[in-house]
Write an enzyme that holds these catalytic residues in place. Structure first.
Site, PDB file in Angstrom:
ATOM      1  N   THR A 166       3.592  -9.185   1.055  1.00 25.07           N
ATOM      2  CA  THR A 166       4.154  -8.480  -0.102  1.00 25.07           C
ATOM      3  C   THR A 166       3.065  -7.816  -0.941  1.00 25.07           C
ATOM      4  OG1 THR A 166       4.095 -10.512  -1.424  1.00 25.07           O
ATOM      5  CG2 THR A 166       6.162 -10.010  -0.265  1.00 25.07           C
ATOM      6  N   ASN A 168      -2.363  -6.063  -6.725  1.00 22.95           N
ATOM      7  CA  ASN A 168      -1.972  -5.920  -8.144  1.00 22.95           C
ATOM      8  C   ASN A 168      -3.151  -6.222  -9.059  1.00 22.95           C
ATOM      9  OD1 ASN A 168       0.759  -5.236  -7.818  1.00 22.95           O
ATOM     10  ND2 ASN A 168       1.232  -7.370  -7.318  1.00 22.95           N
ATOM     11  N   HIS A 197      10.746  -6.254  -6.269  1.00 23.88           N
ATOM     12  CA  HIS A 197      10.485  -5.802  -4.893  1.00 23.88           C
ATOM     13  C   HIS A 197      10.334  -6.947  -3.884  1.00 23.88           C
ATOM     14  CE1 HIS A 197       9.346  -1.862  -6.708  1.00 23.88           C
ATOM     15  NE2 HIS A 197       8.593  -2.549  -7.548  1.00 23.88           N
ATOM     16  N   ASP A 198       9.301  -7.764  -4.108  1.00 24.07           N
ATOM     17  CA  ASP A 198       8.857  -8.721  -3.084  1.00 24.07           C
ATOM     18  C   ASP A 198       9.884  -9.802  -2.799  1.00 24.07           C
ATOM     19  OD1 ASP A 198       5.525  -8.603  -4.507  1.00 24.07           O
ATOM     20  OD2 ASP A 198       6.522  -7.274  -3.093  1.00 24.07           O
ATOM     21  N   ASP A 227       5.738 -10.975  -6.610  1.00 23.34           N
ATOM     22  CA  ASP A 227       5.225 -11.918  -5.602  1.00 23.34           C
ATOM     23  C   ASP A 227       5.471 -13.346  -6.073  1.00 23.34           C
ATOM     24  OD1 ASP A 227       3.252  -9.509  -6.030  1.00 23.34           O
ATOM     25  OD2 ASP A 227       2.997 -10.058  -3.934  1.00 23.34           O
ATOM     26  N   PHE A 240       2.738   1.615  -3.474  1.00 23.93           N
ATOM     27  CA  PHE A 240       1.426   1.012  -3.748  1.00 23.93           C
ATOM     28  C   PHE A 240       0.876   0.192  -2.583  1.00 23.93           C
ATOM     29  CE2 PHE A 240      -2.072  -0.557  -6.115  1.00 23.93           C
ATOM     30  CZ  PHE A 240      -2.212  -1.905  -5.806  1.00 23.93           C
ATOM     31  N   ASN A 241       1.654  -0.726  -2.019  1.00 21.47           N
ATOM     32  CA  ASN A 241       1.118  -1.628  -1.000  1.00 21.47           C
ATOM     33  C   ASN A 241       0.569  -0.858   0.199  1.00 21.47           C
ATOM     34  OD1 ASN A 241       1.740  -3.897  -2.478  1.00 21.47           O
ATOM     35  ND2 ASN A 241       3.660  -4.304  -1.390  1.00 21.47           N
ATOM     36  N   ASP A 260       0.003 -10.667  -3.366  1.00 18.01           N
ATOM     37  CA  ASP A 260      -0.959 -10.301  -4.421  1.00 18.01           C
ATOM     38  C   ASP A 260      -0.334 -10.561  -5.797  1.00 18.01           C
ATOM     39  OD1 ASP A 260      -0.497  -6.681  -4.762  1.00 18.01           O
ATOM     40  OD2 ASP A 260       0.941  -8.247  -4.198  1.00 18.01           O
TER      41      ASP A 260
HETATM   42  O1  RIB Z   1       5.107  -1.136  -4.993  1.00 15.74           O
HETATM   43  C1  RIB Z   1       5.547  -2.445  -5.252  1.00 15.74           C
HETATM   44  C2  RIB Z   1       4.618  -3.444  -4.647  1.00 15.74           C
HETATM   45  O2  RIB Z   1       3.336  -3.304  -5.232  1.00 15.74           O
HETATM   46  C3  RIB Z   1       5.038  -4.897  -4.923  1.00 15.74           C
HETATM   47  O3  RIB Z   1       4.628  -5.701  -3.863  1.00 15.74           O
HETATM   48  C4  RIB Z   1       4.270  -5.247  -6.159  1.00 15.74           C
HETATM   49  O4  RIB Z   1       3.998  -6.649  -6.264  1.00 15.74           O
HETATM   50  C5  RIB Z   1       2.990  -4.504  -5.919  1.00 15.74           C
HETATM   51  O5  RIB Z   1       2.175  -5.291  -5.077  1.00 15.74           O
HETATM   52 CA    CA Z   2       3.164  -7.619  -4.290  1.00 14.55          CA
END
Ligand code: RIB
Ligand code: CA
Length: 309
Positions: free
Chosen positions: A125, A40, A239-240, A16, A165-166, A11
């Protein structure tokens, strides 16, 4: 060189995008497709962003398929406070040179996994909606999936106090994936918060004399600014990118075999991943959980990749 076939379900989203940039720089990875999901930003924006990043790294050959625009059952929420209204605020990127595929992202995952002569690694991701849809529609693809290396979850949250979040965005999809019995590697917040793009890192990136590095520098500056504002971080956690780094340099990671269970019913806790680090639940191991990152080694790998452009 034997290549590893991957499908990136994402996303974009700053991290990403940098994950795609790292993957495209690694010859041992064969990106079969990029599939997009709402997360996102809304699906049209995340898909446009994926196309823009493919142009940035001169990969018009990589198929981009638009996936789920909504979670399985919940109301969509996006994260403009972190990634901006476009989902990729910061650098100016030209309009994409092509459109996305007519095929739905989940159908692309199903088709490419079925067609592949070698097992395929999935790198989700974003919210896990497309993965859950693909597994529901064609459970037989499990037989040709090498592993799922996902960014999500953790022993704490960033969207609620306990939910990342994901996973929070589509807990039902996440539960389907974690209950699937497939080999899963989890890059949760516990390890992704170790991959901080600090000022020192951004300075290193900005010393690299090519256009891709320049854009990554601008992505990181924006991403770091929102993380400073929202979480008072001194750097943006990429993160990703750790999902790709794990595929090419697993020696940079310390993981633990654990049970991961996703809460889907809690009024306040939906989207929480219960990471059973000490095996107290008695539930079976279903994932490798990222605990520690060789931070210096990770950024060395990232910088070396950017220098190739
Ligand atoms: O919480 C972090 C995640 O949420 C990452 O994948 C970031 O790109 C968002 O999608
Ligand atoms: Ca992401």
């Amino acid at each position: 060189m034997t290549t590893r076939k991957i499908i990136m379900d994402c996303d974009p989203g700053h991290d990403d995008a940098i994950a795609i940039i790292l993957a495209a720089a690694r010859p041992e990875l064969e990106i079969l497709a990029i599939t997009t999901v709402s997360g996102n930003a809304e699906i049209e924006k995340t898909t446009m962003n994926a196309l823009k990043v493919c142009d940035l790294v001169s990969r018009p050959d990589v198929m981009v398929s638009k996936g789920a625009s909504e979670p399985l059952i919940r109301i969509r929420e996006t994260a403009p406070g972190i990634h901006g209204d476009s989902g990729l605020d910061g650098p100016e990127l030209p309009e994409p040179s092509r459109s996305w595929s007519e095929e739905h992202g989940a159908d692309t995952i199903i088709r490419l996994v079925k067609e592949s002569k070698e097992p395929v690694t999935l790198l989700p991701t974003g919210p896990l909606t497309n993965i859950a849809l693909a597994l529901t529609k064609a459970p037989e693809i499990k037989d040709n999936i090498e592993e799922i290396v996902l960014m999500g979850g953790g022993t704490f949250g960033n969207w609620t106090p306990t939910a990342e979040f994901n996973i929070w965005a589509d807990p039902e999809a996440a539960k389907k994936v974690f209950d699937s019995g497939m080999p899963i590697v989890v890059m949760g917040l516990d390890i992704t918060h170790q991959a901080l793009a600090t000022k020192e890192v951004i300075d290193q990136v900005n010393k690299i004399d090519n256009h891709v590095a320049k854009i990554v520098g601008e992505l990181l500056v924006f991403f770091a600014s929102t993380y400073k504002e929202m979480f008072d971080f001194d750097g943006a956690p990429v993160h990703d990118v750790l999902t790709v780094a794990y595929c090419v340099a697993p020696e940079l990671f310390k993981t633990k075999d654990v049970n991961v269970t996703v809460e889907t019913k809690g009024e306040f806790t939906a989207g929480t991943t219960l990471i059973d680090l000490h095996g107290v639940t008695g539930r079976p191991v279903n994932a490798k959980f990222g605990l520690e990152l060789d931070v210096e080694g990770f950024w060395k790998l990232m910088i070396e990749a950017l220098k190739k452009y």
